[in-house]
Design a protein around this motif. Structure first.
Motif, PDB file in Angstrom:
ATOM      1  N   PHE A   7       0.793  -1.226   0.000  1.00 29.88           N
ATOM      2  CA  PHE A   7       0.000   0.000   0.000  1.00 29.88           C
ATOM      3  C   PHE A   7       0.831   1.285   0.000  1.00 29.88           C
ATOM      4  N   PHE A   8       2.090   1.192   0.360  1.00 33.41           N
ATOM      5  CA  PHE A   8       2.931   2.396   0.455  1.00 33.41           C
ATOM      6  C   PHE A   8       4.253   2.188  -0.278  1.00 33.41           C
ATOM      7  N   ASN A   9       4.161   1.644  -1.457  1.00 35.58           N
ATOM      8  CA  ASN A   9       5.336   1.351  -2.264  1.00 35.58           C
ATOM      9  C   ASN A   9       5.815   2.654  -2.920  1.00 35.58           C
ATOM     10  N   THR A  10       6.937   3.179  -2.450  1.00 40.35           N
ATOM     11  CA  THR A  10       7.402   4.483  -2.942  1.00 40.35           C
ATOM     12  C   THR A  10       7.794   4.440  -4.412  1.00 40.35           C
ATOM     13  N   ASP A  11       8.346   3.318  -4.861  1.00 38.78           N
ATOM     14  CA  ASP A  11       8.713   3.213  -6.283  1.00 38.78           C
ATOM     15  C   ASP A  11       7.476   3.317  -7.181  1.00 38.78           C
ATOM     16  N   VAL A  12       6.413   2.626  -6.801  1.00 36.82           N
ATOM     17  CA  VAL A  12       5.168   2.679  -7.566  1.00 36.82           C
ATOM     18  C   VAL A  12       4.551   4.069  -7.492  1.00 36.82           C
ATOM     19  N   LEU A  13       4.629   4.671  -6.306  1.00 35.01           N
ATOM     20  CA  LEU A  13       4.037   6.001  -6.123  1.00 35.01           C
ATOM     21  C   LEU A  13       4.722   7.031  -7.013  1.00 35.01           C
ATOM     22  N   TRP A  14       6.057   7.024  -7.028  1.00 35.15           N
ATOM     23  CA  TRP A  14       6.789   7.977  -7.860  1.00 35.15           C
ATOM     24  C   TRP A  14       6.549   7.732  -9.338  1.00 35.15           C
ATOM     25  N   ALA A  15       6.458   6.468  -9.724  1.00 38.10           N
ATOM     26  CA  ALA A  15       6.186   6.146 -11.131  1.00 38.10           C
ATOM     27  C   ALA A  15       4.779   6.580 -11.540  1.00 38.10           C
ATOM     28  N   SER A  16       3.848   6.586 -10.572  1.00 34.01           N
ATOM     29  CA  SER A  16       2.454   6.945 -10.863  1.00 34.01           C
ATOM     30  C   SER A  16       2.186   8.433 -10.720  1.00 34.01           C
ATOM     31  N   LEU A  17       3.124   9.160 -10.143  1.00 38.71           N
ATOM     32  CA  LEU A  17       2.869  10.568  -9.826  1.00 38.71           C
ATOM     33  C   LEU A  17       2.473  11.413 -11.040  1.00 38.71           C
ATOM     34  N   PRO A  18       3.151  11.293 -12.188  1.00 44.80           N
ATOM     35  CA  PRO A  18       2.708  12.093 -13.346  1.00 44.80           C
ATOM     36  C   PRO A  18       1.262  11.818 -13.750  1.00 44.80           C
ATOM     37  N   ILE A  19       0.858  10.557 -13.678  1.00 45.12           N
ATOM     38  CA  ILE A  19      -0.526  10.203 -14.014  1.00 45.12           C
ATOM     39  C   ILE A  19      -1.483  10.806 -12.999  1.00 45.12           C
ATOM     40  N   LEU A  20      -1.120  10.737 -11.720  1.00 43.91           N
ATOM     41  CA  LEU A  20      -1.978  11.291 -10.671  1.00 43.91           C
ATOM     42  C   LEU A  20      -2.092  12.804 -10.802  1.00 43.91           C
ATOM     43  N   MET A  21      -1.003  13.480 -11.151  1.00 48.19           N
ATOM     44  CA  MET A  21      -1.045  14.924 -11.316  1.00 48.19           C
ATOM     45  C   MET A  21      -1.939  15.322 -12.484  1.00 48.19           C
ATOM     46  N   ARG A  22      -1.900  14.511 -13.553  1.00 50.77           N
ATOM     47  CA  ARG A  22      -2.791  14.769 -14.693  1.00 50.77           C
ATOM     48  C   ARG A  22      -4.252  14.618 -14.261  1.00 50.77           C
ATOM     49  N   GLY A  23      -4.515  13.599 -13.463  1.00 45.48           N
ATOM     50  CA  GLY A  23      -5.876  13.421 -12.956  1.00 45.48           C
ATOM     51  C   GLY A  23      -6.284  14.541 -12.018  1.00 45.48           C
ATOM     52  N   LEU A  24      -5.334  15.039 -11.209  1.00 43.67           N
ATOM     53  CA  LEU A  24      -5.634  16.140 -10.293  1.00 43.67           C
ATOM     54  C   LEU A  24      -6.033  17.391 -11.066  1.00 43.67           C
ATOM     55  N   VAL A  25      -5.316  17.679 -12.152  1.00 45.85           N
ATOM     56  CA  VAL A  25      -5.651  18.853 -12.969  1.00 45.85           C
ATOM     57  C   VAL A  25      -7.072  18.728 -13.503  1.00 45.85           C
ATOM     58  N   ALA A 180      -5.901   7.076 -10.905  1.00 45.79           N
ATOM     59  CA  ALA A 180      -5.323   6.225  -9.860  1.00 45.79           C
ATOM     60  C   ALA A 180      -5.685   4.758 -10.088  1.00 45.79           C
ATOM     61  N   GLN A 181      -6.916   4.509 -10.509  1.00 50.41           N
ATOM     62  CA  GLN A 181      -7.332   3.131 -10.798  1.00 50.41           C
ATOM     63  C   GLN A 181      -6.566   2.561 -11.988  1.00 50.41           C
ATOM     64  N   ASP A 182      -6.354   3.410 -13.014  1.00 49.02           N
ATOM     65  CA  ASP A 182      -5.576   2.946 -14.169  1.00 49.02           C
ATOM     66  C   ASP A 182      -4.134   2.647 -13.777  1.00 49.02           C
ATOM     67  N   ALA A 183      -3.562   3.503 -12.919  1.00 46.53           N
ATOM     68  CA  ALA A 183      -2.190   3.278 -12.458  1.00 46.53           C
ATOM     69  C   ALA A 183      -2.109   2.027 -11.591  1.00 46.53           C
ATOM     70  N   GLN A 184      -3.139   1.797 -10.810  1.00 42.30           N
ATOM     71  CA  GLN A 184      -3.177   0.583  -9.995  1.00 42.30           C
ATOM     72  C   GLN A 184      -3.171  -0.653 -10.885  1.00 42.30           C
ATOM     73  N   ALA A 185      -3.962  -0.621 -11.949  1.00 45.09           N
ATOM     74  CA  ALA A 185      -3.994  -1.760 -12.865  1.00 45.09           C
ATOM     75  C   ALA A 185      -2.663  -1.924 -13.590  1.00 45.09           C
ATOM     76  N   LEU A 186      -2.036  -0.797 -13.943  1.00 45.13           N
ATOM     77  CA  LEU A 186      -0.769  -0.851 -14.665  1.00 45.13           C
ATOM     78  C   LEU A 186       0.340  -1.475 -13.824  1.00 45.13           C
ATOM     79  N   HIS A 187       0.399  -1.094 -12.544  1.00 40.82           N
ATOM     80  CA  HIS A 187       1.478  -1.558 -11.668  1.00 40.82           C
ATOM     81  C   HIS A 187       1.076  -2.773 -10.822  1.00 40.82           C
ATOM     82  N   ALA A 188      -0.202  -3.164 -10.938  1.00 34.35           N
ATOM     83  CA  ALA A 188      -0.696  -4.287 -10.132  1.00 34.35           C
ATOM     84  C   ALA A 188      -0.411  -4.052  -8.652  1.00 34.35           C
ATOM     85  N   ASN A 189      -0.680  -2.816  -8.232  1.00 36.25           N
ATOM     86  CA  ASN A 189      -0.396  -2.433  -6.851  1.00 36.25           C
ATOM     87  C   ASN A 189      -1.353  -1.304  -6.460  1.00 36.25           C
ATOM     88  N   PRO A 190      -1.960  -1.357  -5.255  1.00 31.71           N
ATOM     89  CA  PRO A 190      -2.935  -0.341  -4.853  1.00 31.71           C
ATOM     90  C   PRO A 190      -2.322   0.968  -4.357  1.00 31.71           C
TER      91      PRO A 190
END
Length: 224
Positions: A7-25, A180-190
């Motif tokens: 749930f707190f995988n920093t590598d996955v979080l950093w890799a997903s950050l650009p996608i999350l920022m796009r969703g935030l906008v 976030a859901q798409d990133a979860q599916a991409l990385h197979a990690n919540p």
């Protein structure tokens, strides 16, 4: 895998950050548009409900009651999926903005109505005694006082609207939760979902606290 890795995988979080920022906008744009249109229309609807001829007042009451009683998700589905059957077709963005604005307008109309009714009726009487026309008295005397009163509940409605934008994923609009859901599916990690929750907290928690501060300040002003 441990709790941290899941749930707190920093590598996955950093890799997903650009996608999350796009969703935030997208979430911010969607929420701000819905609030802008919804609050503006809500003010107009409240004035019509209070001062228009009876048939128009009844129509506004029906509108307010229907859209306050109907779940936002149902409105969104009707606008995006049902209207095409009668020849009216909107894009995902237009459907989401329209749906959220319709609901926001209904809630805002009730807030503005209560705010306007909280202003003493003597304000209109004093304006009339000075020869000020009713529309001018409403615009320059009553509404400024009413708007100050409705700031706390309107801010609270805005917080709710930003959270409701997560429902836009129903029409495949890439807002924060959808990304976030798409990133979860991409990385197979919540972990991306946890990241989205943190982002919601970061920009909504100050608004929640602002509501509390405004309510306390307004309560103190009323007791003076």
């Amino acid at each position: 895998m441990t709790l941290t890795e899941t749930f707190f995988n920093t590598d996955v979080l950093w890799a997903s950050l650009p996608i999350l920022m796009r969703g935030l906008v997208n979430t911010l744009v969607l929420g701000l548009l819905a609030i802008l249109f919804g609050v503006s229309c809500g003010l107009l609807i409240s004035v019509v409900r209070l001062y228009a001829p009876k048939p128009l007042r009844l129509l506004t009451v029906a509108y307010i009651d229907v859209f306050r009683a109907m779940p936002v998700l149902v409105v969104l589905i009707l606008v995006y999926y049902a209207l095409p059957f009668v020849g009216i077709r909107f894009s995902a963005w237009t459907s989401a903005v329209l749906s959220f604005s319709l609901v926001m307008a209904a809630y805002s109309a009730e807030v503005f109505r209560s705010g306007i009714e909280s202003v003493p009726a003597g304000q209109f009487e004093a304006a009339a005694a000075l020869g000020v026309p009713f529309p001018v008295a409403l615009w320059k005397v009553v509404l400024p006082q009413a708007i100050r009163i409705v700031i706390p509940p309107t801010t609270s409605n805005c917080v709710s609207m930003f959270k409701d934008t997560a429902l836009a994923s129903t029409v495949a609009l890439p807002e924060l939760l959808k990304e976030a859901q798409d990133a979860q599916a991409l990385h197979a990690n919540p972990t991306p979902l946890i990241g989205a929750a943190i982002i919601y907290l970061v920009f909504l928690l100050p608004l929640v606290r602002l509501v509390g501060i405004l309510e306390v300040r307004f309560r103190k002003e009323k007791t003076r």
